[in-house]
Write an enzyme that holds these catalytic residues in place. Structure first.
Site, short mmCIF file in Angstrom:
data_model
loop_
_atom_site.label_atom_id
_atom_site.label_comp_id
_atom_site.label_asym_id
_atom_site.label_seq_id
_atom_site.Cartn_x
_atom_site.Cartn_y
_atom_site.Cartn_z
N LYS A 35 14.86 21.46 64.02
CA LYS A 35 15.78 22.26 63.20
C LYS A 35 15.70 21.91 61.73
CE LYS A 35 20.07 23.50 64.52
NZ LYS A 35 21.41 23.47 65.15
N ALA A 46 22.22 6.97 66.45
CA ALA A 46 22.61 6.02 67.51
C ALA A 46 22.59 4.62 66.91
CB ALA A 46 21.64 6.12 68.68
N GLU A 115 28.52 -4.02 75.35
CA GLU A 115 29.41 -2.91 74.96
C GLU A 115 30.37 -2.65 76.11
OE1 GLU A 115 26.68 -0.52 71.73
OE2 GLU A 115 26.58 0.17 73.79
N ASP A 216 22.35 24.34 70.85
CA ASP A 216 21.41 25.48 70.84
C ASP A 216 20.70 25.66 72.19
OD1 ASP A 216 22.17 25.68 68.23
OD2 ASP A 216 20.39 24.70 67.44
N HIS A 237 34.12 9.09 71.42
CA HIS A 237 33.90 7.68 71.07
C HIS A 237 35.21 7.13 70.51
CE1 HIS A 237 32.25 4.02 69.38
NE2 HIS A 237 31.12 4.28 70.01
N ARG A 284 34.76 3.53 77.89
CA ARG A 284 35.06 4.29 76.68
C ARG A 284 36.19 5.30 76.84
NH1 ARG A 284 29.47 6.00 74.02
NH2 ARG A 284 29.23 3.84 73.40
N HIS A 345 31.79 12.76 70.91
CA HIS A 345 30.59 11.93 70.74
C HIS A 345 29.42 12.37 71.60
CE1 HIS A 345 28.36 8.30 69.84
NE2 HIS A 345 28.36 7.90 71.10
N ARG A 380 29.99 8.54 80.43
CA ARG A 380 28.75 7.78 80.24
C ARG A 380 29.04 6.32 79.86
NH1 ARG A 380 25.85 6.51 75.77
NH2 ARG A 380 26.98 7.94 74.41
C1 SIN Z 1 27.79 2.95 69.94
O1 SIN Z 1 26.99 2.30 69.30
O2 SIN Z 1 28.96 2.61 70.11
C2 SIN Z 1 27.34 4.24 70.52
C3 SIN Z 1 26.33 3.98 71.55
C4 SIN Z 1 26.46 4.99 72.63
O3 SIN Z 1 26.96 6.08 72.40
O4 SIN Z 1 26.11 4.66 73.75
#
Ligand code: SIN
Length: 523
Positions: A35, A46, A115, A216, A237, A284, A345, A380
């Site tokens: 694009k 990311a 994380e 798209d 997020h 999350r 996100h 996710r």
């Molecule tokens: C983040 O760095 O927090 C995002 C990484 C993700 O979306 O898995």
């Protein structure tokens, strides 16, 4: 124009697929469409990294499988989860062989971070801009292949299907593409077409996705009657910088919480303990909902992420982009808390694909965020998206190499496919109206189809989006086609399907939360 394989979208999925296929089938002619510039796209933004089991002394496939399944609220496909996690390390090694840098510790082994939702440290990263580093390395690698060509500044208009050819093969034959520079529409026929067009975050007012994330691929797939599934599973997020910086929402990576940053309300009180035993490192969806609940109960417009407890040297070396961006708006994360809010996100749902990324339309593959593989379930797990991309791009490339040998359509058939039939009206104030409708859609989606939903709100959104849809059809029919109209048409279609699918859900799971079926206390 004709090509063997047409890849639309050039983030980690599209580029990895092209490299793999060029290696696997060197005689194949591959055309990439992006694009914007090759460097642009969701991957570049990311921050966190890739979740991969690589420290086999401590971590196991089983632990990562369980973490993924649990984060997805037990709605993921266990078979898919298993093969993605088991194949991840091989694919990671290829990224490294192709020149991607990842941070290493004193012993020169990969530096792993943690994380939310992960029971072990397993996130492979490059400082706080892992995506940009991967994108850089893949672009360099792609340029090594003479059989890969790419066109920047082009947007997908529509897939070419039986509807255009008059045949009855349930097949995709390429796509119509529009230039964002001179608005010329070209027909590219292809034996195989691959959608790697990324997410849909732009249908929301506050999103970590870039301006081009307008769904798209999903919009075009919907018009081609390709199956879309699980669209209501939009992940928010928990921590985006508040307010926006120069009109853009800036992500504050979850890895900061992995390294010890704490969420606090504006009175300076930690609050995550009230909502989940894993506190800041809960999955999350739970952290995002807890933040909104806390904001509502405190009547505050944001919360704080306090990273001042992280050792200063490691904060500066691991998170240079975050430190610089915060400092650019007068907040120093070394000494002060960062104001944050949740933002749209990631789309956990998408174009339905099998385990080789094949869609319900022959000759059409979908990879990356625009696809729905079953890995993420209803939410996710952090840093599983880049993992999904590298595993499925590899599988799709191998499967494409096999399929290419079986396609027997003649060059006469491809030549007979008609050019785009657009009527050329003169432009009026189309740009202004397009922007106005785009803003209206974002507002409806944020107000009625955000983290917390109700049936009443969803029904209201359904009605308004239907009206917007007819306004867009009118705009489409009475103006020369422009990239902006293409994007708006996709955004409205995706939002409409998302709302309709949301109304069909009768229980809360993962990121999908409707107060009418609430299982968590409503404040
Ligand atoms: C983040 O760095 O927090 C995002 C990484 C993700 O979306 O898995």
């Amino acid at each position: 124009m004709h090509t063997d394989v047409l890849v639309i979208g050039t983030g980690i999925s599209g580029l990895t697929y092209a490299i793999k296929l060029a290696e696997e089938a060197p005689e194949t002619n591959i055309t990439l469409i992006c694009k914007d510039k090759l460097e642009e796209g969701n991957t570049r933004y990311a921050q966190g990294g890739i979740a991969v089991v690589s420290n086999f002394k401590k971590d196991t496939f089983e632990k990562h499988i369980e973490d993924t399944y649990a984060a997805g609220d037990k709605a993921g496909d266990r078979g898919v989860i298993e093969f993605v996690i088991k194949e991840g390390n091989d694919r990671l090694q290829e990224l490294i062989e192709w020149g991607t840098q990842f941070d290493r510790n004193n012993k020169k082994t990969l530096d792993l971070t943690k994380e939310g939702g992960h029971s072990e440290k397993r996130i492979v990263h490059y400082k706080d801009h892992s995506g940009a580093e991967i994108q850089r390395a893949l672009i360099e690698k792609v340029k090594d292949f003479e059989n890969i060509q790419y066109f920047e500044n082009h947007i997908l208009v529509d897939l070419i299907t039986d509807h255009h050819t008059g045949s009855k093969n349930n097949r995709c034959y390429g796509a119509y593409i529009i230039s964002t520079v001179d608005e010329e529409i070209i027909k590219i026929t292809a034996k195989i077409t691959v959608l790697s067009t990324g997410g849909v975050g732009q249908i929301y007012a506050f999103t970590t996705n870039p301006f081009g994330a307008t769904g798209d691929g999903l919009g075009a797939a919907y018009r081609a009657k390709v199956k879309l599934e699980k669209l209501p599973f939009i992940q928010f997020h928990p921590t985006a910088l508040f307010p926006k910086v120069e009109g853009e929402t800036f992500l504050i990576t979850e890895a900061l919480r992995g390294e010890g940053a704490l969420l606090k309300n504006l009175s300076g009180e930690q609050f995550m303990g009230k909502y989940h035993p894993l506190k800041e490192l809960a999955p999350r969806d739970i952290v995002a909902r807890s933040i909104i609940r806390e904001m509502l109960s405190q009547q505050e417009s944001n919360v704080h992420l306090d990273a001042t407890g992280i050792d200063q040297t490691s904060l500066l070396s691991h998170f240079p982009t975050i430190v610089d961006t915060c400092r650019s708006i007068g907040i120093d994360p070394v000494t002060s808390s960062i104001p944050v809010v949740p933002a749209a996100h990631y789309s956990c749902g998408g174009i339905a694909v099998d385990e080789h990324s094949k869609t319900t339309l022959d000759g059409l593959f979908a990879i990356g965020e625009c696809s729905h593989t079953g890995l993420h379930g209803a939410n996710r797990l952090a840093s599983n998206s880049l993992l999904e991309s590298i595993v499925f791009s590899h599988r799709a490339a191998l499967s494409s190499a096999q399929e290419l040998n079986k396609i027997s359509l003649t060059s006469t058939f491809y030549t007979s496919i008609p050019d785009w039939k657009g009527q050329h009206f003169s432009k009026d104030n189309e740009q202004e109206i397009t922007l106005k409708l785009r803003e209206q859609l974002k507002k409806i989606m944020s107000d009625q189809v955000g983290i917390f939903k109700t049936n009443k709100g969803l029904l209201a959104a359904q009605n308004t989006i239907k009206e917007l849809y007819f306004e867009v059809v009118d705009l489409y029919n009475s103006n020369k086609l422009s990239p902006q109209i293409c994007e708006l048409r996709n955004m409205v279609s995706v939002a409409y399907v998302l709302v309709n699918q949301s109304l069909e859900l009768t229980e809360n799971k993962g990121v999908f939360y409707n107060h009418n079926y609430g299982k968590e206390a409503v404040l």
